[in-house]
Design a protein around this motif. Structure first.
Motif, short mmCIF file in Angstrom:
data_model
loop_
_atom_site.label_atom_id
_atom_site.label_comp_id
_atom_site.label_asym_id
_atom_site.label_seq_id
_atom_site.Cartn_x
_atom_site.Cartn_y
_atom_site.Cartn_z
N SER A 1 31.75 22.41 -37.27
CA SER A 1 31.29 22.84 -35.95
C SER A 1 30.54 24.17 -36.08
O SER A 1 30.44 24.74 -37.17
N LYS B 1 36.33 20.95 -38.54
CA LYS B 1 35.65 19.69 -38.86
C LYS B 1 36.64 18.54 -38.66
O LYS B 1 37.86 18.74 -38.67
N SER C 1 30.61 10.44 -28.31
CA SER C 1 31.00 9.94 -29.63
C SER C 1 32.04 8.83 -29.48
O SER C 1 33.00 8.93 -28.71
N SER D 1 33.44 15.04 -41.32
CA SER D 1 32.26 15.38 -40.53
C SER D 1 31.70 16.73 -40.97
O SER D 1 32.36 17.49 -41.67
N ALA E 1 31.47 12.78 -35.76
CA ALA E 1 30.51 13.85 -35.44
C ALA E 1 31.23 15.19 -35.50
O ALA E 1 32.45 15.27 -35.39
N GLN F 1 35.89 16.40 -29.35
CA GLN F 1 34.81 15.57 -29.88
C GLN F 1 33.64 15.53 -28.89
O GLN F 1 33.85 15.72 -27.69
N PRO F 2 32.45 15.31 -29.38
CA PRO F 2 31.30 15.20 -28.46
C PRO F 2 31.55 14.12 -27.41
O PRO F 2 32.18 13.09 -27.71
#
Length: 617
Positions: free
Chosen positions: A450, A439, A393, A447, A367, A389-390
């Motif tokens: 951002s 990214k 995720s 991914s 992500a 990272q989220p």
């Protein structure tokens, strides 16, 4: 070819080999010469029996030989075999090439006076390496015959014969110039032009040099060699363990029955890799040209069993020659296994034509990362960015790619690739607006980016003097903002920050000024001379005189937009623009000696005299 002649001569008789045999030490002898230098010893005096009985010490006392085995004598020559009780001491003689050999034993006394002869063993000493061999019950018949060497000698002697003559000259034949392979006729130049014109049907005939034509004539069908143990059987297999050709009868009832064997033809082709090995060594082996030419002649043979008999011996000889030079070891380019060459060009071409987008695995790409705004900041002309990272995720990430634009809204460029989640970028322009994005990537792909973060660098520069690049005589204080010197000579110190873009202003206050020290203030390249006054080379631009006293303040204004440098003293501009057409990277610079002490002031706005001039149209 002349250098090869010594390789073709027997070390005993000095003549070309006649019926040569191969000794286990890889050297060759005429069969008749080998018979002449045999030494007969009683069984009771053989090395094995003497060792068992513990009798008097002799040259053979330390041997541990099986039949057909080797040992290296301590004596550099042959020595006399008079140590045997039954053999009188016999003087040696020299062969034509200087090798010492022993004549046949003296004839025995009359039968009426002599006791019954005891059983005898035969010993043979190689005239070249001085190694002794104990013959078994087969005697000299146990040594294989070197048919390849005979073939090389035949070709060599034929090559030394008179030049080939034209076959069409009517009276005195002239020397042949070419041979037609289709007509099988040798021609001199006049006869070729008259009888074999290069036109019509004859134009397609192939003309070769006479020597090449003679070789093609002489080539005969492959020779068939027979087994030394079974004279009625032909060699058909190759024993890998004994490294010798064998017949089917050897495999059924002989000592090779339990050994690994391979097809004779396959091993013949495999061992012919020695041709490449000799070609590789041609330059290095100029001093051993004779040995090399002999090896090349052997390679021309088309008798597989004969070739395999001596191929290992040739390789060993080449090894020994290379070792004597002391320039490295020659590694044999052959093994007992087949060398397979795989042509992968068609496969690579097919791979390059594949559409990998359709063949990607189903695992997801990461992500887009999230920029942590609370940890992102700028300082002077550097920017620090942090991301993560989220939270939900679960996709594995192998690394991140951070991109910044050029500060003017231009294209993005990569400034960091790695696994860390925080990065500081230095060397940015002051008073500039940068856009940043990041990214993530893994084996499955990359991914999305951002969100883009906009960063503003400092409008003015805050910096101090740089101890790492200053002259060793410079003395620092006040957090590297104040400097002086412990030498009466001029020394240079630079600021920590370099400028290549924008408008920049800083001041230097004179804390101490004694005995007309003549300091200099300005800008310089990073590689300016550190032990001379600023301006003495082409890497510095400075002001050196005019109203500078204790308590004065010197201002330096660097405008890289207009590419100018201006100076002021106590906020009064010193003349017009001091320097123009400045371009590149510049560092604040000062040169001073021990009579001067200055303090640096940074982060200042542009002075009014310059601001008002910039506002004018």
């Amino acid at each position: 070819m002349e250098e090869m002649e010594e390789e073709l001569k027997c070390p005993v008789c000095g003549s070309f080999y006649r019926e040569p045999i191969i000794l286990p030490c890889s050297h060759n002898l005429c069969q008749a010469c080998a018979r002449n230098i045999l030494v007969q010893t009683p069984d009771s005096e053989s090395p094995q029996s003497r060792r068992a009985s513990g009798s008097a010490v002799s040259d053979y006392d330390y041997l541990d030989l099986d039949k057909m085995s080797l040992y290296s004598e301590a004596d550099s020559g042959y020595g006399s075999y008079g140590g045997f009780a039954s053999a009188p001491t016999t003087p040696c003689q020299k062969s034509p090439n200087g090798v010492r050999v022993f004549p046949p034993a003296a004839p025995p006394p009359p039968a009426a006076l002599a006791p019954p002869p005891p059983p005898r063993n035969a010993c043979l000493t190689c005239p070249q390496c001085h190694r002794s061999l104990v013959l078994d019950e087969r005697g000299l018949r146990g040594f294989p015959r070197n048919r390849l060497l005979e073939g090389v000698i035949d070709r060599y002697q034929q090559g030394r014969a008179a030049a080939l003559r034209c076959q069409l000259c009517e009276k005195a034949p002239k020397e042949a110039a070419v041979m037609c392979e289709q007509c099988d006729v040798f021609y001199c130049d006049p006869c070729r032009l008259r009888c074999h014109p290069p036109r019509g049907p004859l134009a397609k005939h192939r003309l070769v040099p006479p020597a090449q034509g003679r070789v093609s004539r002489r080539l005969s069908p492959r020779k068939i060699s027979t087994c030394t143990d079974h004279e009625l059987e032909n060699h058909s297999m190759y024993c890998v363990q004994c490294k010798s050709p064998v017949c089917y009868q050897c495999l059924e009832e002989g000592k090779h029955s339990s050994h690994e064997v391979k097809a004779l033809g396959a091993m013949w082709k495999l061992h012919k890799v020695v041709r490449d090995q000799i070609s590789h060594c041609t330059v290095k082996l100029r001093q051993t040209t004779g040995l090399m030419e002999y090896c090349l002649e052997v390679i021309k043979e088309n008798d597989p069993s004969g070739f395999l008999q001596i191929s290992d011996a040739l390789i060993r000889r080449v090894h020994l020659t290379e070792d004597q030079w002391g320039k490295g070891t020659l590694t044999p380019r052959m093994t007992t296994d087949f060398d397979l060459n795989l042509d992968n060009a068609p496969l690579l071409q097919s791979i390059h034509q594949l559409d990998f987008v359709q063949m990607k695995v189903s695992s997801p790409v990461p992500a887009p990362p999230i920029l942590q705004l609370e940890e992102c900041c700028t300082h002077n002309n550097s920017a620090t960015l942090s991301w993560k990272q989220p939270p939900l995720s679960t996709v594995q990430v192998e690394g991140y790619i951070l991109e910044l634009d050029d500060g003017n809204g231009g294209q993005f460029r990569e400034v960091y690739v790695g696994k860390e989640t925080m990065c500081t970028v230095d060397g940015l322009h002051f008073n500039s607006t940068y856009s940043a994005r990041v990214k993530a990537f893994n084996k499955s792909g990359v991914s999305p980016y951002s969100k883009t973060l906009v960063l503003q660098t400092s409008e003015v520069a805050w910096f101090s003097f740089d101890p790492s690049s200053a002259h060793a005589d410079i003395i620092f204080s006040n957090d590297n903002l104040t400097v002086t010197c412990n030498s009466y000579d001029d020394r240079v110190v630079l600021g920590k920050t370099g400028f290549s873009k924008g408008l920049h202003y800083w001041e230097l206050s004179i804390d101490r000024y004694d005995n007309h020290p003549d300091p200099a203030f300005g800008v310089a390249r990073i590689d300016v001379l550190k032990d001379a006054m600023l301006g003495k080379d082409d890497k510095a631009w400075a002001i050196t005189e005019g109203g500078i006293t204790k308590g004065a303040t010197v201002g330096v204004l660097l405008d890289l937009t207009r590419r100018t440098l201006t100076f002021s003293i106590n906020e009064d501009q010193q003349g017009p623009v001091a320097f123009e057409n400045l371009e590149g990277l510049f560092f604040p610079a000062v040169s001073l000696n021990r009579n001067v002490q200055v303090t640096l002031h940074t982060g200042l706005p542009v002075p009014e005299f310059y601001a008002s001039r910039s506002a004018m149209p």
